[in-house]
Design an enzyme around this catalytic site. Structure first.
Site, PDB file in Angstrom:
ATOM      1  N   LYS A 107     -31.756  -8.358 -39.987  1.00  0.00           N
ATOM      2  CA  LYS A 107     -31.441  -9.314 -41.067  1.00  0.00           C
ATOM      3  C   LYS A 107     -31.327  -8.625 -42.425  1.00  0.00           C
ATOM      4  CE  LYS A 107     -36.302 -10.298 -41.414  1.00  0.00           C
ATOM      5  NZ  LYS A 107     -37.007 -10.270 -40.155  1.00  0.00           N
ATOM      6  N   GLU A 131     -26.065 -12.365 -33.946  1.00  0.00           N
ATOM      7  CA  GLU A 131     -26.734 -13.641 -33.644  1.00  0.00           C
ATOM      8  C   GLU A 131     -28.246 -13.552 -33.853  1.00  0.00           C
ATOM      9  OE1 GLU A 131     -25.192 -16.791 -32.477  1.00  0.00           O
ATOM     10  OE2 GLU A 131     -27.130 -17.076 -33.416  1.00  0.00           O
ATOM     11  N   LYS A 208     -32.404 -14.456 -44.451  1.00  0.00           N
ATOM     12  CA  LYS A 208     -31.734 -15.272 -43.435  1.00  0.00           C
ATOM     13  C   LYS A 208     -30.797 -16.288 -44.086  1.00  0.00           C
ATOM     14  CE  LYS A 208     -35.501 -14.553 -40.221  1.00  0.00           C
ATOM     15  NZ  LYS A 208     -36.785 -15.067 -39.767  1.00  0.00           N
ATOM     16  N   GLY A 305     -39.871 -13.385 -31.689  1.00  0.00           N
ATOM     17  CA  GLY A 305     -40.424 -12.970 -30.398  1.00  0.00           C
ATOM     18  C   GLY A 305     -39.403 -12.142 -29.644  1.00  0.00           C
TER      19      GLY A 305
HETATM   20  N1  LIG Z   1     -39.793  -9.054 -33.348  1.00  0.00           N
HETATM   21  C1  LIG Z   1     -39.157 -10.201 -33.510  1.00  0.00           C
HETATM   22  O1  LIG Z   1     -39.660 -11.272 -33.166  1.00  0.00           O
HETATM   23  C2  LIG Z   1     -37.789 -10.210 -34.123  1.00  0.00           C
HETATM   24  C3  LIG Z   1     -37.070 -11.421 -34.203  1.00  0.00           C
HETATM   25  C4  LIG Z   1     -35.773 -11.423 -34.742  1.00  0.00           C
HETATM   26  C5  LIG Z   1     -35.246 -10.247 -35.214  1.00  0.00           C
HETATM   27  N2  LIG Z   1     -35.982  -9.087 -35.152  1.00  0.00           N
HETATM   28  C6  LIG Z   1     -35.376  -7.879 -35.680  1.00  0.00           C
HETATM   29  O2  LIG Z   1     -35.204  -6.958 -34.630  1.00  0.00           O
HETATM   30  C7  LIG Z   1     -35.350  -5.634 -35.112  1.00  0.00           C
HETATM   31  C8  LIG Z   1     -36.412  -4.918 -34.292  1.00  0.00           C
HETATM   32  O3  LIG Z   1     -37.647  -5.586 -34.427  1.00  0.00           O
HETATM   33  P1  LIG Z   1     -38.886  -5.235 -33.481  1.00  0.00           P
HETATM   34  O4  LIG Z   1     -39.910  -6.280 -33.751  1.00  0.00           O
HETATM   35  O5  LIG Z   1     -38.441  -5.006 -32.100  1.00  0.00           O
HETATM   36  O6  LIG Z   1     -39.367  -3.852 -34.124  1.00  0.00           O
HETATM   37  P2  LIG Z   1     -40.431  -2.803 -33.525  1.00  0.00           P
HETATM   38  O7  LIG Z   1     -41.229  -3.429 -32.447  1.00  0.00           O
HETATM   39  O8  LIG Z   1     -41.130  -2.211 -34.684  1.00  0.00           O
HETATM   40  O9  LIG Z   1     -39.522  -1.691 -32.829  1.00  0.00           O
HETATM   41  C9  LIG Z   1     -38.699  -0.842 -33.568  1.00  0.00           C
HETATM   42  C10 LIG Z   1     -38.082   0.186 -32.619  1.00  0.00           C
HETATM   43  O10 LIG Z   1     -37.108   0.932 -33.343  1.00  0.00           O
HETATM   44  C11 LIG Z   1     -37.364   2.314 -33.225  1.00  0.00           C
HETATM   45  N3  LIG Z   1     -37.051   2.948 -34.513  1.00  0.00           N
HETATM   46  C12 LIG Z   1     -37.501   2.601 -35.740  1.00  0.00           C
HETATM   47  N4  LIG Z   1     -36.972   3.397 -36.674  1.00  0.00           N
HETATM   48  C13 LIG Z   1     -36.175   4.263 -36.035  1.00  0.00           C
HETATM   49  C14 LIG Z   1     -35.356   5.352 -36.436  1.00  0.00           C
HETATM   50  N5  LIG Z   1     -35.251   5.701 -37.744  1.00  0.00           N
HETATM   51  N6  LIG Z   1     -34.673   6.027 -35.514  1.00  0.00           N
HETATM   52  C15 LIG Z   1     -34.762   5.683 -34.202  1.00  0.00           C
HETATM   53  N7  LIG Z   1     -35.516   4.667 -33.747  1.00  0.00           N
HETATM   54  C16 LIG Z   1     -36.225   3.967 -34.654  1.00  0.00           C
HETATM   55  C17 LIG Z   1     -38.833   2.451 -32.871  1.00  0.00           C
HETATM   56  O11 LIG Z   1     -39.017   3.660 -32.158  1.00  0.00           O
HETATM   57  P3  LIG Z   1     -40.453   4.107 -31.549  1.00  0.00           P
HETATM   58  O12 LIG Z   1     -40.712   3.126 -30.436  1.00  0.00           O
HETATM   59  O13 LIG Z   1     -40.275   5.480 -31.048  1.00  0.00           O
HETATM   60  O14 LIG Z   1     -41.437   3.985 -32.667  1.00  0.00           O
HETATM   61  C18 LIG Z   1     -39.052   1.185 -32.022  1.00  0.00           C
HETATM   62  O15 LIG Z   1     -38.745   1.430 -30.699  1.00  0.00           O
HETATM   63  C19 LIG Z   1     -35.650  -5.776 -36.602  1.00  0.00           C
HETATM   64  O16 LIG Z   1     -34.461  -5.704 -37.334  1.00  0.00           O
HETATM   65  C20 LIG Z   1     -36.237  -7.170 -36.699  1.00  0.00           C
HETATM   66  O17 LIG Z   1     -36.062  -7.752 -37.984  1.00  0.00           O
HETATM   67  C21 LIG Z   1     -37.213  -9.048 -34.610  1.00  0.00           C
END
Ligand SMILES: NC(=O)c1ccc[n+]([C@@H]2O[C@H](COP(=O)([O-])OP(=O)(O)OC[C@H]3O[C@@H](n4cnc5c(N)ncnc54)[C@H](OP(=O)(O)O)[C@@H]3O)[C@@H](O)[C@H]2O)c1
Length: 431
Positions: A107, A131, A208, A305
């Site tokens: 986002k 999305e 958002k 989630g």
């Molecule tokens: N979590 C939710 O509920 C949710 C909902 C809607 C949208 N989102 C969006 O989805 C995205 C991911 O969220 P998340 O909660 O899954 O995050 P997360 O659990 O913190 O996971 C981030 C992942 O990205 C990798 N990463 C971070 N920086 C990196 C870099 N510079 N180079 C390569 N890999 C990198 C990390 O690698 P490592 O594993 O090696 O540390 C990890 O695997 C975000 O944009 C978030 O806003 C999340």
């Protein structure tokens, strides 16, 4: 089915990425059948390859070198689910410039740079799907891009903040907890980030809303264009008074069309108890869209989630895969109008609720009434709530009819300067 598989590069294997990978690896035949082409997860970029993962994934697929995803000509689609502005903005741009399609849940990148990235994608004849960037699993962007495209969108109102804000407001409303206690509880239960500023301060909702408003009106709306207030100032007593007046308190993201301009704001608001947005609890998000043909549509679902968000990401992948194989773009591309701006908050018309601590003495009501009269604000209700004999103060609750926000703010400041007024303890807009 086409013989050549569609190679996908994934960036991020955290909460969302591991669910995306898991779906692709464990449900491959079903997804491929729906896509009309075999989907192959070719590389996954992470920060640390040796980290323990929650899903089973071959070490050969993992990489910490961005070039393995971004510069591999065999990869046609890049899914970015890592998050944050840089380096992800640059990675997405690099993928587009290399002629790859992009799917992102980011986002921050889409709110700040979305229109430019979509323009670049259009030039390169590739698509950017996002999305999952708004509302987790709720199909919002696709609804605007396809099902609602016959409409002129008039307004979008949403409870679209992270779990934290809704959880905290819910606990304050139902248990009378202070914000600090509710937040501590949310953190202990794992609902809130260690640093909850983005949620509590309304920044998350602002990103958002910037995306939603840009899509709804096809104009460039930036997070900085949007008026933003967080939920920090709300006290437990406000929930009691709100309920007595027939309202819930929610963090509302709202945008509305006006001639030549739009309104866009994020702030806590009193929402009538019979409005669907008043009933949104916990991790649920809801978006209320008003269009000139459709009248209104309400979209509700899990706003965050790993699994709901993966639902949106993998849904985008299937849709994209189908259109790649057919050689057509299934969705219209955007053309963003630069000339339409956002109305300053002072010029917006809204209703307000004030909670005012005053000296319990004659003449106070008249003095307050005069301030409102001089600001041209008409009062809807004026109620004395609790009175305290120990310091001879009383609490007044004032609600107004719709007025210019600037007048409502001036009335607040002038009231606070009146001699018998101890404090304007709370100011909330009424939705
Ligand atoms: N979590 C939710 O509920 C949710 C909902 C809607 C949208 N989102 C969006 O989805 C995205 C991911 O969220 P998340 O909660 O899954 O995050 P997360 O659990 O913190 O996971 C981030 C992942 O990205 C990798 N990463 C971070 N920086 C990196 C870099 N510079 N180079 C390569 N890999 C990198 C990390 O690698 P490592 O594993 O090696 O540390 C990890 O695997 C975000 O944009 C978030 O806003 C999340």
């Amino acid at each position: 089915m086409a013989a050549r598989p569609l190679n996908v590069g994934l960036i991020g294997l955290g909460t969302v990425g591991s669910q995306v990978a898991d779906r692709m690896l464990s449900w491959g035949p079903q997804l491929s059948r729906r896509a009309g082409v075999e989907l192959c997860l070719r590389k996954v970029l992470v920060r640390e390859v040796s980290k323990r993962r929650t899903i089973e994934i071959s070490n050969d697929v993992l990489t910490a070198d961005p070039a393995d995803v971004l510069d591999d000509p065999a990869i046609e689609v890049v899914i970015e689910v890592a998050g944050g502005d840089e380096p992800m903005r640059s990675y997405i741009e690099r993928a587009i410039q290399a002629g790859k399609h992009v799917i992102t849940a980011n986002k921050v990148v889409m709110a700040r740079h979305g229109p430019e990235l979509l323009d670049q994608a259009a030039e390169k004849n590739v698509d950017v799907y996002f999305e999952a960037a708004v509302g987790g699993g709720i199909p919002l962007i696709s609804t605007f891009r396809t099902d609602l495209q016959a409409n002129r969108i008039e307004a979008v109102s949403a409870v679209i903040n992270g779990t934290t804000t809704n959880y905290v407001l819910g606990r304050m409303a139902s248990q009378g907890m202070t914000m600090a206690d509710a937040l501590r509880e949310a953190q202990e239960a794992g609902y809130a980030e260690a640093d909850p500023t983005d949620d509590i301060g309304g920044y998350d909702a602002t990103y958002k809303l910037a995306i939603l408003a840009s899509i709804a009106y096809e104009i460039k709306v930036r997070p900085d264009d949007i008026y933003r207030e967080g939920i920090e100032g709300i006290e437990p007593i406000d929930f009691r008074y709100a309920r007595e007046l027939g309202f819930a308190i929610k963090l509302i993201a709202h945008t509305q069309r006006h001639p030549g301009r739009i309104e866009a704001r994020v702030h806590p608001a009193m929402v009538p108890l019979d409005h669907p947005l008043a009933r949104v609890e916990g991790a649920e998000n809801a978006v209320f869209v008003e269009g000139d043909l459709v009248a209104h549509v309400l979209l509700v679902g899990q706003g965050a989630g790993g699994r709901p968000t993966a639902s949106a990401v993998v849904g985008d992948l299937i849709d994209l895969a189908r259109s790649i194989r057919r050689g057509v773009q299934s969705r219209p591309s955007f053309s963003f109008d630069d000339r339409i701006g956002v109305i300053p908050i002072g010029e917006v018309k809204t209703r307000a609720y004030y909670r005012v601590r005053v000296a319990d003495q004659p003449g106070v009501l008249a003095a307050i009434g005069q301030v409102f009269a001089e600001e041209g604000v008409s009062i809807s209700s004026f109620i004395q709530k609790d009175a305290w004999s120990h310091d001879q103060t009383a609490e007044l609750v004032v609600t107004t009819h719709p007025s210019l926000d600037a007048s409502l703010q001036r009335a607040r400041e002038r009231m606070a300067r009146l001699e018998p007024v101890h404090a304007v303890s709370s100011f909330l807009r009424v939705f």
